[in-house]
Scaffold this active site. Sequence first.
Site, mmCIF file in Angstrom:
data_model
loop_
_atom_site.group_PDB
_atom_site.id
_atom_site.type_symbol
_atom_site.label_atom_id
_atom_site.label_comp_id
_atom_site.label_asym_id
_atom_site.label_seq_id
_atom_site.Cartn_x
_atom_site.Cartn_y
_atom_site.Cartn_z
ATOM 1 N N SER A 81 14.035 -10.213 1.276
ATOM 2 C CA SER A 81 13.523 -9.040 1.971
ATOM 3 C C SER A 81 12.040 -8.796 1.677
ATOM 4 C CB SER A 81 14.386 -7.828 1.600
ATOM 5 O OG SER A 81 14.199 -6.777 2.500
ATOM 6 N N ASP A 92 0.785 -17.425 4.528
ATOM 7 C CA ASP A 92 0.162 -17.474 5.848
ATOM 8 C C ASP A 92 -1.354 -17.333 5.763
ATOM 9 O OD1 ASP A 92 2.593 -17.843 7.049
ATOM 10 O OD2 ASP A 92 2.896 -15.725 7.542
ATOM 11 N N LYS A 95 16.719 -12.997 4.138
ATOM 12 C CA LYS A 95 17.115 -11.730 4.763
ATOM 13 C C LYS A 95 15.892 -11.107 5.420
ATOM 14 C CE LYS A 95 19.248 -7.235 4.206
ATOM 15 N NZ LYS A 95 18.192 -6.488 4.918
#
Length: 706
Positions: free
Chosen positions: A479, A490, A504
């Site tokens: 999460s 990224d 998740k």
Amino acid sequence: MKLYRSPFRSRGVFQWLAVLSLLVTLTAPSFAATITALQAEESQQDAIRDMLNQLQRRHYVQLSIDDALSSKLLDVYLEDLDPGRQFFLQSDIQEFEKYRLKFDDQLKQGQLSDAFVIFNRYRERVIQRLDSVLGGLPELISSFDFTSKEAMPLDRSEAPWPKNGNEAAAIWKQQIKSRVLSLKIAGKEDDAIVELLEKRFRNQLRRMQQLESEDAFQSFANAYASLYDPHTDYFSPRISENFQINMSLKLEGIGAVLQAEDDFTKVVRLVPAGPAEKQGQLQPADRIIGVAQGKQGEMQDVIGWRLDDVVDQIRGPAGSIVRLEVIPASAISDEERQVIVIERNEVKLEEQSAKGEMIELPNAKGGMSKIGVIDIPTFYLDFEGFRRGDPDFRSTTRDVHRILGELLSEGAEGILIDLRDNGGGSLAEANALVGLFIEQGPTVQIRQSNSRVIREGKSRRSPYYSGPLAVLINRMSASASEIFAGAIQDYQRGLILGTQSFGKGTVQSVNPLPHGQLKLTESKFYRISGDSTQNRGVLPDIAFPPIYDMEKVGENSLDNALAWDRIAHARHNYYFDFKDALPKLRASHDSRIAKDPDFIYLRESLAQIEKIRNEKTLSLNLKQRIEERDTRKAEQLAMENRRRAAKGEELLKTLDAEEEEEDAAASAEAGNDKDEDKPDPYLHEAASILIDAKPYFVAERLAQSR
């Protein structure tokens, strides 16, 4: 401790009622005939209608309420009730076929009669079989021949339903024989085995007798909810109350998230800084089979118990002792047991807070390098203090900012963020934490059920840490942890190390129903690259050997988990270019762990587990089972002694000697933290990679953006 199974829920809330496969003959029941059939209540009918409406309007996935859904619902409902296909007969299944295309219409109308017919038949079958076996258990056990070459299948989930009573009898007899064999190997005498099993079966019989209308409704409602995704649940009024207790953080217990799986209560994950996590022995995927109060209390067998009843036994006041008998996750058969002593306590915010330490390791130049490690067990925020305007309110970002400054002032040459076993927490804190390591930009995209995409991130430029950075994750990082790690990856702001994360990538809300509550998935997380964190999780730049079974732990192991997908990327900068660095860093990493005794031991252990996992049957021959156990223990002892020899430690004569020492220490110091001085090979290897990577963190970020 936590009482609900989210965010790591497996399908089949009612699996905790799937008691042991026990009977030898299908006889006319003396007890079942007196059971009154359960019937749906009006409030439950209202609840299922409201549940359907909320799922249709608000759930991220839009399912058509049609014959296809009805058909799937019947299959899921039957599988939830009888996952081992050992209670219902083929005649029952054929009879239930008339309901296959009716559930969709009944859901719309709030009708539950057919669902209750199936549940009542299940209850009847279980009671018949328990009643039968209790009538002749001593004779049955004495008749078993443990010298034959008989073997039983380990998984019956895809097997045909028993054609008749005789075929069912063979299945049930094997199940009982295996249980008896496990108890024999565990050292139980025949009389004690009979006494234990009779007590277990009577308890199960009593619980089946005491089932109420709410149990049937909960089973069917959750079978329906599970069609949407594994994190959508119906909470009965009792579970709703426990959920509120849990969310208040005032529940005292051991700090573990539990779920029911077949006859067992399984550990899903441990609460960071909770008593169980600090004690160090209980692990995810362990199965709890016994609970005892205090250091001397009698061990209560809890196989086949309802999940909430097991929770009630484990829960208790701070400072009290609970002893758990577990089958370890690594066990091959049920005779492998371990007793774990835990002191109950309340998990406090300060114990879950981030902590820093400095690691000094050799570098390529022959000197020593300092790496600052920041361990973040969860993403926390003192909401009460924040609302009050308390200038000193605690939060993950505030604490990490302070620790970061302290480590840098002590000469840290790089920062390693440890997110292992961090199951998430505050989304706002995950976003804010990314802001400590980037100048400005988005951190996460949230796509709602109406396809609207919201982007959150750091809107204003401000000072940030610009030096070498790595993030360590594992299978239990989930999460909010995945949002942070994904953003760092990224932006190419730092290296992601470890194993694939949980996956998740969904957001849930809890909503009232006329009867109970509904937790439903209403949105989905996406990285700024456009990739979802759902199902796939975050893949590390440099992979470590996994500790957890990737097939049993993770979003992709859950039924009806939402798929991975992509949306448009968010424009963002790149800070560093690791394209040329990664092959060299991976080569150095592979070279180190190839010689590291701890990693060698881990690889050998994983290979042994994989070999066992591929076995399809379990022998019911006593001599063969003992030989297989002894062979496994000999292999484990050899692996452990190879590790010890390589590290210059004293060799063991038996594994039992080490286990006895650990158990004695655990009994004497039930509440003590696990050994903080014991080297962490994963942490040290991650720090070594960061030292190797230091030259690739150039002073100026790349000018590229997209």
